[in-house]
Design a protein around this motif. Sequence first.
Motif, mmCIF file in Angstrom:
data_model
loop_
_atom_site.group_PDB
_atom_site.id
_atom_site.type_symbol
_atom_site.label_atom_id
_atom_site.label_comp_id
_atom_site.label_asym_id
_atom_site.label_seq_id
_atom_site.Cartn_x
_atom_site.Cartn_y
_atom_site.Cartn_z
ATOM 1 N N ARG A 13 0.821 -1.213 0.000
ATOM 2 C CA ARG A 13 0.000 0.000 0.000
ATOM 3 C C ARG A 13 0.858 1.266 0.000
ATOM 4 O O ARG A 13 0.527 2.249 -0.658
ATOM 5 C CB ARG A 13 -0.927 0.025 1.209
ATOM 6 C CG ARG A 13 -2.088 -0.910 1.082
ATOM 7 C CD ARG A 13 -2.887 -0.909 2.369
ATOM 8 N NE ARG A 13 -3.953 -1.875 2.318
ATOM 9 C CZ ARG A 13 -5.236 -1.547 2.207
ATOM 10 N NH1 ARG A 13 -5.598 -0.297 2.166
ATOM 11 N NH2 ARG A 13 -6.147 -2.484 2.164
ATOM 12 N N ALA A 14 1.955 1.248 0.755
ATOM 13 C CA ALA A 14 2.828 2.423 0.805
ATOM 14 C C ALA A 14 3.454 2.673 -0.563
ATOM 15 O O ALA A 14 3.510 3.820 -1.026
ATOM 16 C CB ALA A 14 3.910 2.232 1.862
ATOM 17 N N ILE A 15 3.895 1.624 -1.227
ATOM 18 C CA ILE A 15 4.506 1.768 -2.555
ATOM 19 C C ILE A 15 3.480 2.289 -3.559
ATOM 20 O O ILE A 15 3.755 3.217 -4.322
ATOM 21 C CB ILE A 15 5.122 0.433 -3.021
ATOM 22 C CG1 ILE A 15 6.333 0.094 -2.148
ATOM 23 C CG2 ILE A 15 5.501 0.485 -4.495
ATOM 24 C CD1 ILE A 15 6.870 -1.304 -2.345
ATOM 25 N N VAL A 16 2.288 1.702 -3.544
ATOM 26 C CA VAL A 16 1.229 2.147 -4.467
ATOM 27 C C VAL A 16 0.859 3.604 -4.194
ATOM 28 O O VAL A 16 0.682 4.401 -5.125
ATOM 29 C CB VAL A 16 -0.010 1.230 -4.355
ATOM 30 C CG1 VAL A 16 -1.209 1.818 -5.076
ATOM 31 C CG2 VAL A 16 0.303 -0.150 -4.898
ATOM 32 N N GLY A 17 0.776 3.984 -2.924
ATOM 33 C CA GLY A 17 0.440 5.363 -2.572
ATOM 34 C C GLY A 17 1.478 6.352 -3.059
ATOM 35 O O GLY A 17 1.145 7.405 -3.608
ATOM 36 N N VAL A 18 2.750 6.020 -2.881
ATOM 37 C CA VAL A 18 3.822 6.911 -3.327
ATOM 38 C C VAL A 18 3.830 7.026 -4.846
ATOM 39 O O VAL A 18 3.998 8.123 -5.393
ATOM 40 C CB VAL A 18 5.186 6.428 -2.789
ATOM 41 C CG1 VAL A 18 6.327 7.153 -3.457
ATOM 42 C CG2 VAL A 18 5.246 6.603 -1.286
ATOM 43 N N VAL A 19 3.617 5.907 -5.543
ATOM 44 C CA VAL A 19 3.590 5.940 -7.009
ATOM 45 C C VAL A 19 2.429 6.800 -7.503
ATOM 46 O O VAL A 19 2.590 7.617 -8.418
ATOM 47 C CB VAL A 19 3.514 4.512 -7.592
ATOM 48 C CG1 VAL A 19 3.191 4.528 -9.070
ATOM 49 C CG2 VAL A 19 4.819 3.766 -7.337
ATOM 50 N N LEU A 20 1.264 6.637 -6.901
ATOM 51 C CA LEU A 20 0.114 7.451 -7.319
ATOM 52 C C LEU A 20 0.342 8.939 -7.040
ATOM 53 O O LEU A 20 -0.006 9.788 -7.867
ATOM 54 C CB LEU A 20 -1.157 6.972 -6.622
ATOM 55 C CG LEU A 20 -1.744 5.660 -7.134
ATOM 56 C CD1 LEU A 20 -2.881 5.205 -6.246
ATOM 57 C CD2 LEU A 20 -2.208 5.811 -8.569
ATOM 58 N N LEU A 21 0.913 9.248 -5.892
ATOM 59 C CA LEU A 21 1.206 10.655 -5.591
ATOM 60 C C LEU A 21 2.253 11.215 -6.541
ATOM 61 O O LEU A 21 2.221 12.403 -6.876
ATOM 62 C CB LEU A 21 1.667 10.806 -4.146
ATOM 63 C CG LEU A 21 0.555 10.780 -3.111
ATOM 64 C CD1 LEU A 21 1.135 10.757 -1.710
ATOM 65 C CD2 LEU A 21 -0.366 11.967 -3.285
ATOM 66 N N ALA A 22 3.173 10.385 -6.990
ATOM 67 C CA ALA A 22 4.187 10.844 -7.938
ATOM 68 C C ALA A 22 3.551 11.265 -9.262
ATOM 69 O O ALA A 22 4.090 12.129 -9.964
ATOM 70 C CB ALA A 22 5.226 9.752 -8.172
ATOM 71 N N THR A 30 -1.567 14.237 -13.491
ATOM 72 C CA THR A 30 -3.014 14.164 -13.386
ATOM 73 C C THR A 30 -3.456 14.300 -11.931
ATOM 74 O O THR A 30 -2.747 13.871 -11.020
ATOM 75 C CB THR A 30 -3.539 12.838 -13.981
ATOM 76 O OG1 THR A 30 -4.939 12.771 -13.803
ATOM 77 C CG2 THR A 30 -2.883 11.630 -13.342
ATOM 78 N N ALA A 31 -4.616 14.871 -11.721
ATOM 79 C CA ALA A 31 -5.138 15.052 -10.368
ATOM 80 C C ALA A 31 -5.578 13.731 -9.741
ATOM 81 O O ALA A 31 -5.740 13.639 -8.530
ATOM 82 C CB ALA A 31 -6.311 16.022 -10.391
ATOM 83 N N TRP A 32 -5.758 12.695 -10.536
ATOM 84 C CA TRP A 32 -6.142 11.389 -10.018
ATOM 85 C C TRP A 32 -5.075 10.810 -9.085
ATOM 86 O O TRP A 32 -5.359 9.943 -8.267
ATOM 87 C CB TRP A 32 -6.403 10.404 -11.155
ATOM 88 C CG TRP A 32 -7.721 10.647 -11.816
ATOM 89 C CD1 TRP A 32 -7.930 11.278 -13.004
ATOM 90 C CD2 TRP A 32 -8.999 10.294 -11.324
ATOM 91 N NE1 TRP A 32 -9.266 11.336 -13.278
ATOM 92 C CE2 TRP A 32 -9.947 10.735 -12.262
ATOM 93 C CE3 TRP A 32 -9.443 9.648 -10.177
ATOM 94 C CZ2 TRP A 32 -11.314 10.538 -12.075
ATOM 95 C CZ3 TRP A 32 -10.808 9.458 -10.008
ATOM 96 C CH2 TRP A 32 -11.726 9.906 -10.955
ATOM 97 N N GLY A 33 -3.871 11.313 -9.165
ATOM 98 C CA GLY A 33 -2.799 10.832 -8.303
ATOM 99 C C GLY A 33 -3.026 11.126 -6.842
ATOM 100 O O GLY A 33 -2.469 10.457 -5.969
#
Length: 62
Positions: A13-22, A30-33
Motif C-alpha cells: 500500500r505504501a509503494i502504491v500510494g507513493v507511485v500514485l502521488l508521484a 493528473t489530479a487522479w494521483g
Amino acid sequence: MTKNMGTADRTIRAIVGVVLLALVFVGPQTAWGWIGIIPLATALMGNCPAYSLIGVRTCKKQ
C-alpha cells in the motif's frame, strides 16, 4: 484502533500510494494521483476501514 494489516500489505500500500502521488508531480501530472493519499494513510496507520467492515485481517493474531 487495532491494526488489521500485515507487513506485506502495508508495504504494498505504501509503494502504491507513493507511485500514485508521484503522478501528480511527475509524468502525466493528473489530479487522479491524489487518490494515493488513501493507501499511503492506511499503510501508515496499519488499519484499513474496509477490512474492518468485512472482517479481514492480514496481520498475525495478537
